[in-house]
Design an enzyme around this catalytic site. Structure first.
Site, PDB file in Angstrom:
ATOM      1  N   ASP A 196      -8.148  19.122 -13.907  1.00 21.90           N
ATOM      2  CA  ASP A 196      -8.523  17.772 -14.337  1.00 21.90           C
ATOM      3  C   ASP A 196      -8.210  17.673 -15.825  1.00 21.90           C
ATOM      4  O   ASP A 196      -8.955  18.175 -16.663  1.00 21.90           O
ATOM      5  CB  ASP A 196     -10.008  17.528 -14.072  1.00 21.90           C
ATOM      6  CG  ASP A 196     -10.441  16.108 -14.451  1.00 21.90           C
ATOM      7  OD1 ASP A 196      -9.725  15.448 -15.232  1.00 21.90           O
ATOM      8  OD2 ASP A 196     -11.501  15.662 -13.980  1.00 21.90           O
ATOM      9  N   LYS A 211      -9.289   6.352 -18.631  1.00 19.59           N
ATOM     10  CA  LYS A 211      -9.631   6.853 -19.947  1.00 19.59           C
ATOM     11  C   LYS A 211      -8.425   6.771 -20.894  1.00 19.59           C
ATOM     12  O   LYS A 211      -7.957   5.686 -21.204  1.00 19.59           O
ATOM     13  CB  LYS A 211     -10.173   8.273 -19.821  1.00 19.59           C
ATOM     14  CG  LYS A 211     -11.254   8.422 -18.727  1.00 19.59           C
ATOM     15  CD  LYS A 211     -12.425   7.470 -18.867  1.00 19.59           C
ATOM     16  CE  LYS A 211     -13.613   7.810 -17.995  1.00 19.59           C
ATOM     17  NZ  LYS A 211     -13.382   7.734 -16.545  1.00 19.59           N
ATOM     18  N   ARG A 256       0.832  -1.206   0.000  1.00 16.75           N
ATOM     19  CA  ARG A 256       0.000   0.000   0.000  1.00 16.75           C
ATOM     20  C   ARG A 256       0.862   1.248   0.000  1.00 16.75           C
ATOM     21  O   ARG A 256       0.554   2.234  -0.665  1.00 16.75           O
ATOM     22  CB  ARG A 256      -0.938   0.001   1.217  1.00 16.75           C
ATOM     23  CG  ARG A 256      -1.641   1.352   1.440  1.00 16.75           C
ATOM     24  CD  ARG A 256      -2.756   1.277   2.466  1.00 16.75           C
ATOM     25  NE  ARG A 256      -2.414   0.535   3.653  1.00 16.75           N
ATOM     26  CZ  ARG A 256      -1.693   1.007   4.673  1.00 16.75           C
ATOM     27  NH1 ARG A 256      -1.166   2.230   4.612  1.00 16.75           N
ATOM     28  NH2 ARG A 256      -1.447   0.258   5.734  1.00 16.75           N
ATOM     29  N   TYR A 283     -17.978  17.148 -14.935  1.00 14.74           N
ATOM     30  CA  TYR A 283     -18.337  15.726 -14.924  1.00 14.74           C
ATOM     31  C   TYR A 283     -19.272  15.419 -13.748  1.00 14.74           C
ATOM     32  O   TYR A 283     -19.034  15.844 -12.612  1.00 14.74           O
ATOM     33  CB  TYR A 283     -17.074  14.867 -14.844  1.00 14.74           C
ATOM     34  CG  TYR A 283     -17.336  13.418 -14.538  1.00 14.74           C
ATOM     35  CD1 TYR A 283     -18.190  12.656 -15.339  1.00 14.74           C
ATOM     36  CD2 TYR A 283     -16.750  12.798 -13.444  1.00 14.74           C
ATOM     37  CE1 TYR A 283     -18.443  11.327 -15.060  1.00 14.74           C
ATOM     38  CE2 TYR A 283     -16.989  11.460 -13.164  1.00 14.74           C
ATOM     39  CZ  TYR A 283     -17.841  10.734 -13.968  1.00 14.74           C
ATOM     40  OH  TYR A 283     -18.096   9.417 -13.680  1.00 14.74           O
TER      41      TYR A 283
END
Length: 367
Positions: free
Chosen positions: A168, A193, A44, A96
């Site tokens: 973004d 994406k 992690r 978004y």
């Protein structure tokens, strides 16, 4: 970023010379003794495969460090963790829907205020800055209306007021834009994406260059734990190798389709910035989105973007489903708006398929 740099920047494995970086699945790493860590203790906190992607991506972005997360929304949540109750963030009005939903939750549960502003009007934004304002959160090409924002004035404005500029950059990618090199403080992506690029990995990434932000995000990234898995990190490294090819082809297809749609009966409005593979179309009132979607064959009716396949999305019931109808209507997200993510198929196939579907979507046409 030059094509050759993009193709070569994904790190290779130094120990064996493997061209494809290994996938290190181990969650724990053996120490030879007290204080004798080899740099990896628990996956992690740091994983060799994830670290290889993060290192490559930070170089692409012009940053000092990148932090790969388990989804694009996890990257937005990581950034939100910087703020405390009473802080205010000025946000792109057209945004978004998933980000809108998360901001609503943060406002209701944690008292962080998000004020939606029109970043295409610098004077308007300047008037909205208050003593509580801590940051700008900007989509440089907005989702889904494709409003392009000139970021340069906001870098100067942010410095004047001591604000953090958060970009973004999902639609543009480092291939088309590197905001950290221009003055941004934080750049994030839904790496699901264009970065992954093949519709087979869920991921996000946050990149910064300021040492204080690096330290803050390192702490939060490890503490929150929404870190990217080794296998998904490998898939993102694979995606980087073809990013320039895919984005260039998708952009070319979008430019051609946008130009063609300006002359098609049934299209009321073409919303396209001229860059990226993303464009939106508003159908005329006597054309049915439902019928159009029923007749597409090459493109896919699906909710994501930035992959090798062309996707058509209906924001009203997909990406912005949780936004109140009154908000959607006020923002121009109506039931005649569709969003297209152009893939890398042959342009002629995309165009002919879309036109035949559009022709059959006119109300009253017998199928």
């Amino acid at each position: 970023m030059k094509d050759t740099e993009l193709a070569q920047i994904a790190l290779t494995e130094d120990t064996t010379g493997a061209v494809a970086n290994p996938i290190y699945l181990s969650t724990a790493y053996q120490h030879q003794g007290l204080g004798l860590s080899k740099g990896y203790d628990y996956t992690r906190t740091k994983n060799p495969t994830r670290h290889a992607f993060e290192t490559a991506f930070a170089k692409l972005e012009g940053g000092v460090a990148s932090f790969a997360t388990a989804s694009g929304m996890a990257s937005v949540q990581l950034v939100c963790s910087l703020f405390k109750p009473g802080d205010e963030i000025l946000v792109s009005y057209d945004l978004y829907g998933g980000t809108f939903r998360l901001f609503q939750y943060y406002e209701e549960q944690y008292g962080v205020h998000f004020k939606y502003v029109h970043f295409e009007d610098v004077t308007h934004v300047q008037q909205q800055i208050s003593s509580h304002t801590k940051a700008f959160f900007i989509e440089p090409i907005s989702n889904p209306l494709m409003i392009e924002i000139d970021l340069e004035p906001y870098y100067s404005l942010a410095k004047q007021h001591g604000l953090i500029t958060i970009i973004d950059n999902t639609f543009l990618t480092p291939y088309l834009s590197t905001p950290l090199n221009d003055g941004a403080d934080i750049v994030l992506h839904s790496a699901t994406k264009y970065i992954g690029g093949h519709n087979d990995v869920l991921a996000g990434v946050v990149t910064v260059k300021d040492p204080d932000l690096v330290n803050q995000f390192a702490l939060l990234h490890n503490m929150i734990g929404a870190t990217l898995s080794p296998f998904d990190s490998y898939l993102l490294q694979r995606g980087l190798k073809t990013l320039h090819l895919r984005v260039a082809r998708a952009q070319e297809n979008a430019q051609r389709l946008a130009a063609r749609c300006k002359h098609l009966e049934g299209i009321q409005e073409v919303l396209y910035s001229g860059r990226t593979g993303m464009l939106s179309l508003r159908l005329e009132q006597n054309y049915s989105v439902e019928k159009l979607l029923d007749h597409i064959h090459v493109s896919r009716f699906a909710e994501s973007l930035g992959g090798t396949e062309t996707f058509i999305t209906f924001p009203y019931t997909q990406t912005h489903v949780d936004m109140p109808d009154a908000e959607k209507d006020a923002r121009g997200i109506d039931q005649h708006l569709i969003r297209l993510s152009l893939g890398i198929e042959a342009y002629e196939d995309i165009e002919s398929d879309f036109i035949q579907a559009l022709n059959q979507s006119r109300e009253g046409v017998i199928q």
